[in-house]
Structure formats: C-alpha cells, structure tokens
Scaffold this motif. Structure first.
Motif, mmCIF file in Angstrom:
data_model
loop_
_atom_site.group_PDB
_atom_site.id
_atom_site.type_symbol
_atom_site.label_atom_id
_atom_site.label_comp_id
_atom_site.label_asym_id
_atom_site.label_seq_id
_atom_site.Cartn_x
_atom_site.Cartn_y
_atom_site.Cartn_z
ATOM 1 N N LEU A 90 0.834 -1.204 0.000
ATOM 2 C CA LEU A 90 0.000 0.000 0.000
ATOM 3 C C LEU A 90 0.866 1.251 0.000
ATOM 4 O O LEU A 90 0.525 2.255 -0.629
ATOM 5 C CB LEU A 90 -0.935 -0.002 1.212
ATOM 6 N N VAL B 58 -0.062 4.984 0.841
ATOM 7 C CA VAL B 58 -0.850 4.947 2.073
ATOM 8 C C VAL B 58 0.130 4.974 3.244
ATOM 9 O O VAL B 58 1.115 4.240 3.244
ATOM 10 C CB VAL B 58 -1.712 3.673 2.131
ATOM 11 N N ASN B 59 -0.177 5.816 4.220
ATOM 12 C CA ASN B 59 0.697 5.989 5.370
ATOM 13 C C ASN B 59 0.944 4.662 6.100
ATOM 14 O O ASN B 59 0.007 4.026 6.570
ATOM 15 C CB ASN B 59 0.027 6.994 6.312
ATOM 16 N N ILE C 191 2.361 4.108 8.919
ATOM 17 C CA ILE C 191 2.136 4.137 10.372
ATOM 18 C C ILE C 191 0.753 3.575 10.684
ATOM 19 O O ILE C 191 0.576 2.741 11.567
ATOM 20 C CB ILE C 191 2.228 5.578 10.911
ATOM 21 N N LEU C 192 -0.228 4.043 9.906
ATOM 22 C CA LEU C 192 -1.607 3.627 10.174
ATOM 23 C C LEU C 192 -1.831 2.171 9.822
ATOM 24 O O LEU C 192 -2.423 1.421 10.597
ATOM 25 C CB LEU C 192 -2.570 4.502 9.366
ATOM 26 N N THR C 193 -1.356 1.752 8.628
ATOM 27 C CA THR C 193 -1.656 0.378 8.221
ATOM 28 C C THR C 193 -0.967 -0.629 9.139
ATOM 29 O O THR C 193 -1.588 -1.603 9.557
ATOM 30 C CB THR C 193 -1.224 0.136 6.774
ATOM 31 N N LEU D 3 -0.135 -0.241 12.204
ATOM 32 C CA LEU D 3 -0.784 -0.236 13.506
ATOM 33 C C LEU D 3 -2.119 -0.965 13.482
ATOM 34 O O LEU D 3 -2.443 -1.767 14.354
ATOM 35 C CB LEU D 3 -1.003 1.184 14.003
ATOM 36 N N LEU D 4 -2.935 -0.666 12.453
ATOM 37 C CA LEU D 4 -4.267 -1.279 12.398
ATOM 38 C C LEU D 4 -4.148 -2.800 12.266
ATOM 39 O O LEU D 4 -4.975 -3.539 12.809
ATOM 40 C CB LEU D 4 -5.064 -0.692 11.230
ATOM 41 N N LEU D 5 -3.104 -3.254 11.581
ATOM 42 C CA LEU D 5 -2.932 -4.702 11.436
ATOM 43 C C LEU D 5 -2.614 -5.379 12.772
ATOM 44 O O LEU D 5 -2.854 -6.572 12.929
ATOM 45 C CB LEU D 5 -1.839 -5.011 10.414
#
Lengths: 314, 330
Positions: free
Chosen positions: B115, B121-122, B124-126, B128-130
């Motif tokens: 991503l 796509v950032n 940091i977010l992906t 973390l969400l995973l």
C-alpha cells in the motif's frame, strides 16, 4: 427488515460519535499544519478523568467537561515539544500515546468495576417519533446531540470564518502567514488545544455514555482509526460524518449479526472495522491518484508535519 | 533521562511512596541476584527483536508500528508448525518453527509495504491497524480451532511437543533466544556499515529523491525493509513461545513488546548495537516495575507512564541541544 435496520443504524451512530469528535478534533490540528498521532493517549486520558470527575461530582456533564479540558491540557505537551521546540511530530505523538496509556492505567486502577453516573438516553420531543429516522438519530444521549451541533459549527468555523482562514493559512504556508502578521505559534497552539479537547471529549463519551464504565485501554485503537478517517474525509468535517458513521456501522454490524443468531466468531467480527479502515485508506489514496485532483487536496495541508521557525528559511 | 527520573520520583511521591526506596526496589528487583538478572534478560529477549525490527525501518525513515502484530503472527506461525510437524526431531522441527514464524511475520509486513509503494498509504496507520487484526485472529484461534480440548475454560493450545522447545539454561527461564538476538544485532550492524545494501537503505532514508536519481530502486527496497522488519519481529514471537511459554496462551504472548520496541528503536537512534543496551534497560524497567508492583502495590501503568516521560524528556533534551547557549559580549 426495519426491525433489524433501526437498531443497527442507531448503534452505528452511537459507536460512530466518539470517532466523529476525535476526527474533527484532529482536523483542526492538522489544518494548522501539525499532526498529532497521540489521539489514542488523549482519548484514554479524557476517558479516565471524565469518569473520575463524574464519580466525584455525580454529574456526567461535569465529567465530560473535565475530560474535554484534560485532553486539551495534555495535548499542550505535544504543542510545546513540536511547535516551540520543533521536535519531530511523529515521535512526540507516539510518546503521547505511551504517556496516555500509562497515566490512564495508573489513575484508572482503583476505578475498575466502579459505577459512575453516566449519560442517559433522551428522546427528542416529536422528532424521536418519526419512523426509522427518529430511532436512528433522535434516541440518543446528550453528547450525540452535541455532535450534531458541533460538526456543522466546525465546518463553518474552518471554512467560512476568519479564524478558519487563519488556521488554514498557517497550515498551508506558515511563512506567508507570518509575513502578513499572523502569530503562527499561537494559532497552532490553539488548534492543537481544540483538537486535544475534542479527543478528550471522545474518550469521555466512551467511559460515560458508550460503555459506560472504565476499562483499561478501553479506546481500543479508535484513536488510530480517527487518524485514518481524517485522510478519508480529506480534512473536511462534513466528510468526517460519513467516515465516522461508516466505521460505527462496521462496529455495530458484528453485534447486529450475532443478535440475529449468525454463527460467526466474535473475534473474527472484531477484525472487521480495522480491515475496513485499511481498505478505506487505500480507497482514499487510490481515488486521489486516479482523479489526480491535485496532491494539495489528497495529501492535506501543504505544511503538514513541517515545523516552522521564524529564523529559518524553508 | 535524569529529568525523567526526577519526574518519576514525583509520580511515586504522589502515590505515597518514598521515591528513593522505589528506585532501589526496582534496581534490586532487576539486577539484585542471579535470578532477577536472568529474568531481566528473559524480558530483554523479545524487546531485542522488536527493537531491531523497528530500528531497521527507522533507517529508511519508515515507521513500523506493527511489530506487536508481527510478533503475534510469528508466535502463531511457530505454533502452526509445531502442531503440523510434531513428530519431527528437534534439529528439523526448531528450524521449521523459525522459518514458519519468519514467513508469518514477513507476510504481515507485506500489505503495508504494498500500500505504501503503490498508493502512498501511510505505513504508520496500516501497520498499527494490522496489530488489532493479528490479535483478534490469534484470539479467534485460541478460543476456536486451536483450543486445548483438555482445558475447555482456557484460551490456550496444548503444550508444544518437547522437540519444539528450546533448552532453558542454568535452572532459569533463559533460552538461547537472547544470544540469537545479540548475534542478529551485530549482523545488522555489519550489514548497515559494510554492505551496499546498508548504504542504499540509508540513502533512501535521507532522501527518496537522491536515491531515485542514484538509480536505487526505492520501492523494491521499501518492500524488502518492511518485510524483513516483520520477519525479525516474527522470529521474536517464535522464541517467546518456544523458549519461554511453551504453548500459545492468551496473555502469555506479548507484554506490549511491539510498542516498547518503537521506544527502544527511537532511543537507540536506529543503531542496532545501541538497541541491545536500550532493550536491556527497558527489560530491567519491566522486571523492576513488576517487583515494585508486588512490594509496593503499583500497577503496570507506572512503567508505561515512565516510558512516556523518558521519551518526552529525551525529545526535549535533543531540541535544547540544538540551541547552544552563547554569551554575547556587548
């Protein structure tokens, strides 16, 4: 169908509201050119202090206000580090998450299992009797109604008033803003405070209206989801409403399916909102790339994440 | 650091304890005798791996906040291998466990990498969400298909076959994991300093543009870095189970190791050798904090709070270092 849809959409609004507060709060912060990754920590602080205040005073409204202010107050650490000291904003935000997790666990340890006065559902006169819409939007607690006011006001403030113009110009081009006489530092501090306060309120919503009790780490990643929703909403409170309720719907879907007797593991359903958020992020970026709407829209304020110092030329 | 200690004393003080005694208690709890020292090293082991995982991505200016999830997936992968090949001898089974954990961790690093490189796509977010996805998935396995049928009330798998366990030395809970971690740190250090690849990722970290002009394939290296990072964290997960817990058990997998790894990598400034020492410090903090918890009744949160404050003060300290005080004579 309607007996399924009604409660389901109502639950979507219920669990979407804290995200809405946090997302709009982060929009204020990011519009001024500062990225605050500490939402998760600030929400936890708001949740625990709000809960304590409600317990002591017996009034959940006082709790919500205290949660709101403590979120704002703690976000000032981030403001001082990033705006005054020009520290890396990402690292500062992450530290805030650790700090908030720790502080809330320490403060909250004696509160586990305690019951504090919480917000009650209020039916709005006449409006709550409208079929479906009434149930979905007008059978909620006071904080949900506050969000109905707060979001449009935020949109107006950010896009239709002088204050909003100041915030946005500081976020787009701090050098120019400084040249025309705006106080970049003060505006960023104010935006970060406003954002932090909304994150605190979002946390207080969880501990005073949604759950309503204190559970360690009760925010459970909602702070991070809010950051993703900011990108999805393209830094616009109007769009944030859709994002927040969509996520709320994902959150509620699991419960709704189980209530209907679907044989799916709660744990697998629990994954849904997070996978969905990643999907949403990918879609937003793909859309931005495809349409080529210009990076200025899809990547947010131009000066986002960049420190500003009067002495340095950029 | 000193300021953080002072601020920490304040925390102890408002909790009604003598700060000096609290620190003494923590220090004795972490290093006081052979056993507590070994416990500190036990806690250091997983932190070494997550710290190294995050520090690798830091060198390319990427943030892997997902070491926690990759650690879980590594533990999951190892458990799968332990169940699938349970009648193999140790010299086959242990490498299989490691391989399976490394693959699981690396695959968990792959979606954020794709991503990031395809759609910006950032990460940091992906990443973390995973983490949440990984934890829910492991929960699902432990409450569902992998649950030990003999203990229906507990979310845990049966014990690993003996061939899948790492030996524990000197009557402590310490396994060879810590040695593997230290060797890995040294290997990474040499890779960074002495190889073209190490130089490449450093250039990518300093300027994507320069790297592109210099003909470095930025995207390919970003994918590689995130996957290797996931693999390292995954290996840490395997060692945690095979070397310490001996079965996949909810609550016995990670003690926020992935998140602490972020702090470690940052404090070590991406340097793998420094990671060893910072991980040791954090390990001592965990064990010392535990003994504090037992003797003085503080919760776990104190340690997190302390970590957050250390970070704030280190950050502020670095900023002040940039401003030199000058005496200007008039």
């Amino acid at each position: 169908m309607i007996e399924f849809l009604g409660p389901f959409l109502q639950a979507a609004v219920r669990s979407g509201t804290p995200l809405l507060f946090a997302t709009v709060g982060e929009i204020y912060t990011e519009r001024s050119g500062n990225i605050n990754l500490g939402i998760e920590g600030l929400m936890l602080i708001g949740a625990v202090t709000g809960f304590m205040a409600s317990l002591w005073t017996g009034n959940p409204i006082v709790g919500a206000i205290i949660g709101c202010f403590s979120g704002g107050a703690v976000s000032m650490i981030h403001a001082f580090l990033t705006v005054t000291l020009n520290v890396n904003q990402i690292v500062s935000g992450l530290s805030l998450v650790f700090f908030g997790t720790g502080v809330s666990a320490v403060l909250g340890a004696p509160l586990v299992g305690v019951i504090a006065p919480s917000f009650e559902e209020i039916n709005v006169w006449l409006l709550s009797d409208i079929p479906l819409i009434g149930q979905v939007f007008f059978q909620h607690n006071a904080l949900v109604y506050f969000s109905y006011l707060f979001v449009p006001i935020s949109w107006i403030v950010l896009f239709k008033t002088k204050i909003g113009l100041y915030i946005r110009s500081v976020g787009e081009n701090p050098q120019t803003a400084d040249t025309v006489g705006l106080n970049v530092t003060r505006i960023r501090y104010a935006s970060i405070f406003t954002g932090g306060a909304m994150m605190g309120l979002a946390g207080a919503y969880l501990s005073l209206a949604y759950t309503p009790m204190w559970i360690e780490n009760m925010v459970a990643g909602r702070g991070w989801v809010a950051i993703a929703l900011v990108i999805f909403s393209m830094w616009n409170p109007k769009m944030a409403v859709f994002g927040a309720y969509l996520f709320g719907g994902m959150d509620a879907l699991g419960f709704a399916l189980q209530a209907r007797g679907a044989q799916i593991s709660t744990h697998l359903l629990g994954m849904l909102p997070y996978v969905f958020t990643i999907f949403l992020l990918a879609i937003s970026m793909w859309r931005a790339k495809k349409k080529a709407v210009g990076l200025s829209v899809s990547m947010g304020p131009s000066a986002l994440g960049k420190p500003f110092s009067r002495e340095q030329k950029s | 650091m000193l300021f953080a200690l002072i601020a920490g004393s304040f925390v102890f003080w408002i909790n009604g304890a003598n700060p000096f005694e609290a620190y003494k208690e923590m220090f004795v709890g972490a290093f006081g005798d052979g056993y507590s020292l070994s416990e500190t090293l036990v806690q250091t082991t997983p932190l070494l791996f997550t710290g190294l995982a995050v520090s690798l991505t830091l060198r390319t200016l990427l943030w892997n906040i997902g070491a926690e999830g990759q650690f879980f997936m590594g533990a999951m992968g190892a458990t799968w291998a332990a169940q699938a090949f349970s009648n193999q001898p140790p010299w086959i089974l242990i490498p299989l466990l490691m391989l399976s954990a490394v693959v699981a961790g690396a695959l968990w690093g792959l979606p954020p990498a794709i991503l990031k490189t395809r759609l910006q796509v950032n990460e940091i977010l992906t990443t973390l969400l995973l983490n949440y996805v990984a934890i829910f998935y492991v929960n699902y396995l432990l409450y569902g298909p992998w649950k030990d049928p003999r203990y229906p009330g507990f979310p845990q798998t049966p014990r690993y076959p003996d061939a899948a366990l790492l030996h524990q030395y000197f009557n402590t809970r310490l396994s060879m994991g810590i040695i593997i971690g230290v060797i890995l740190a040294i290997v990474l250090y040499v890779l960074y300093k002495k190889t073209g690849w190490g130089y490449k990722i450093q250039v990518i970290g300093q300027s994507r543009k320069t790297a592109t002009y210099a003909g470095i394939r930025v995207n390919r290296n970003i994918v590689r870095v995130l996957m290797i990072s996931g693999a390292i964290a995954g290996l840490g997960g395997m060692l945690q189970i095979s070397g310490l817990q001996h079965k996949l058990r909810l609550g016995g997998i990670s003690n926020n190791y992935g998140y602490t790894g972020i702090i470690i990598a940052f404090l070590a400034n991406g340097n793998p050798l420094a990671v060893i020492f910072v991980a040791l410090f954090m390990g001592a903090l965990l064990v010392g904090g535990d003994s504090l918890q037992m003797t003085m009744g503080f919760g776990k949160g104190v340690v997190h709070m302390f970590e957050g404050m250390v970070l704030f003060f280190v950050l502020a300290g670095e900023a002040f270092k940039r401003y030199k005080i000058q005496w200007i004579k008039k």
